[in-house]
Design an enzyme around this catalytic site. Structure first.
Site, PDB file in Angstrom:
ATOM      1  CG  ASP A  46      10.077   0.320   9.212  1.00  0.00           C
ATOM      2  OD1 ASP A  46      10.361   0.002   8.043  1.00  0.00           O
ATOM      3  OD2 ASP A  46       8.956   0.071   9.722  1.00  0.00           O
ATOM      4  CB  SER A  47      14.403  -1.733   5.947  1.00  0.00           C
ATOM      5  OG  SER A  47      14.928  -0.514   5.457  1.00  0.00           O
ATOM      6  CG  ASP A  85       9.521   3.771   7.078  1.00  0.00           C
ATOM      7  OD1 ASP A  85       8.350   4.097   6.838  1.00  0.00           O
ATOM      8  OD2 ASP A  85      10.014   2.680   6.733  1.00  0.00           O
ATOM      9  CE  LYS A 115       8.327   3.818   3.598  1.00  0.00           C
ATOM     10  NZ  LYS A 115       7.624   2.730   4.329  1.00  0.00           N
ATOM     11  CD  GLU A 117       4.859  -0.719   6.776  1.00  0.00           C
ATOM     12  OE1 GLU A 117       4.121  -1.629   7.215  1.00  0.00           O
ATOM     13  OE2 GLU A 117       6.098  -0.826   6.717  1.00  0.00           O
ATOM     14  CD  GLU A 184       7.756  -3.838   0.568  1.00  0.00           C
ATOM     15  OE1 GLU A 184       7.665  -2.759   1.190  1.00  0.00           O
ATOM     16  OE2 GLU A 184       8.518  -4.768   0.914  1.00  0.00           O
TER      17      GLU A 184
HETATM   18  O1  KIV Z   1      11.774   0.420   5.407  1.00  0.00           O
HETATM   19  C1  KIV Z   1      12.047   0.438   4.197  1.00  0.00           C
HETATM   20  O2  KIV Z   1      13.206   0.353   3.791  1.00  0.00           O
HETATM   21  C2  KIV Z   1      10.931   0.564   3.273  1.00  0.00           C
HETATM   22  C3  KIV Z   1      11.228   0.441   1.807  1.00  0.00           C
HETATM   23  C4  KIV Z   1      11.646  -0.925   1.479  1.00  0.00           C
HETATM   24  C5  KIV Z   1      10.124   0.941   0.961  1.00  0.00           C
HETATM   25  O3  KIV Z   1       9.826   0.759   3.676  1.00  0.00           O
END
Ligand code: KIV
Length: 277
Positions: A46-47, A85, A115, A117, A184
């Site tokens: 989600d970055s 994510d 993934k 959090e 992280e």
């Molecule tokens: O969103 C992302 O890119 C991440 C990584 C930095 C682990 O969660």
């Protein structure tokens, strides 16, 4: 076609002491490049909200935005395990909603896993997803979606109490059935202790060398942008100045008539003068 990596292969890599490589990918072109280079895990992080979409944080990222990019990454990948994510508020409301949204990553986007959090507080949700057949990677330490509650983007687990909490979080995720966990921004020693305490692989980002694998945001390691990157990022190349130089050359050649030249133009098979008769 190379053999597709699966979750069992990733867990086996930890047992064999083989380091796991993971990078972010947001589109088919990058996915093809990274996959072709043998990167094991591609994270549609989600970055992308900050890297591609211009948001200030990952909080505004929507399911539709994630699925759009995840579909592209899945199309560009043959071997790597593709992980979608789960964006903020796509899994926090209830395990049922998490299953619906997590399922979309697999059914609609072609991802292999998701993934999310959080630690102990999301363990029930992780369990529900896994029981529904959706493989889950956990993510603890600095969790960007809730960075505000953690006092900003800062190193976690520096004192005994928060270190113990992170150890418990990793254990809870393993018990819930997660197949791996991202650590992280935590001290290297703590990452080492966590990595030894669980049988699932730990993937570090700003968590030192003792993790079972490492992940970085691809655009950071390539130096695509001029903005500062976190101190744990190693820029393996600094592309921003090269991109600027190439763009400046293009603009100056177009303005000066140097581009396109004959080499970059098409010619006709007929005599041009005959067209004007
Ligand atoms: O969103 C992302 O890119 C991440 C990584 C930095 C682990 O969660």
């Amino acid at each position: 076609m190379p053999k597709k990596i699966n979750i069992t292969d990733i867990i086996a890599m930890k047992s064999a002491g083989e380091k796991i490589t993971m990078l972010t990918a947001y589109d088919a072109g990058f996915a093809r490049l990274l996959d072709g280079m043998g990167i094991d895990l591609l994270l549609v992080g989600d970055s992308l909200g900050m890297v591609l979409l211009g948001y200030e944080s990952t909080v505004p990222v929507t399911m539709e935005e994630m699925l759009h990019h995840a579909r592209a990454v899945a199309r560009g990948t043959e071997r790597a395990l593709v992980i979608g994510d789960m964006p903020f508020m796509s899994y926090q409301v209830s395990p049922e909603e998490a299953i619906i949204n997590g399922g979309r990553f697999l059914k609609e986007a072609g991802c292999d896993a998701v993934k999310l959090e959080g630690g102990c507080e999301v363990a029930d949700t992780v369990g529900a997803l896994v029981r529904a057949g959706i493989p889950v990677m956990g993510h603890i330490g600095l969790t960007p979606q809730t960075a505000g509650q953690l006092g900003g983007y800062r190193v976690q687990g520096k004192d005994a109490e928060s270190a113990r909490r992170l150890l418990a979080d990793a254990g809870a995720l393993e018990d819930a059935g997660a197949f791996a966990v991202v650590l992280e921004c935590i001290p290297a020693e703590l990452a080492g202790i966590i990595s030894e305490s669980v049988t699932i692989p730990t993937i570090g980002i700003g968590a030192g060398a003792h993790c079972d694998g490492q992940v970085l945001v691809t655009h950071d390691l390539l130096g695509v942008f001029e903005k500062p990157v976190p101190s744990f990022v190693k820029k393996y190349i600094n592309l921003a100045p090269q991109i600027k130089e190439a763009v400046a050359s293009f603009a100056s050649e177009v303005r000066g008539g140097g581009y396109p030249d004959d080499e970059h133009s098409f010619t006709m098979r007929v005599d041009v003068d005959s067209l004007l008769d």
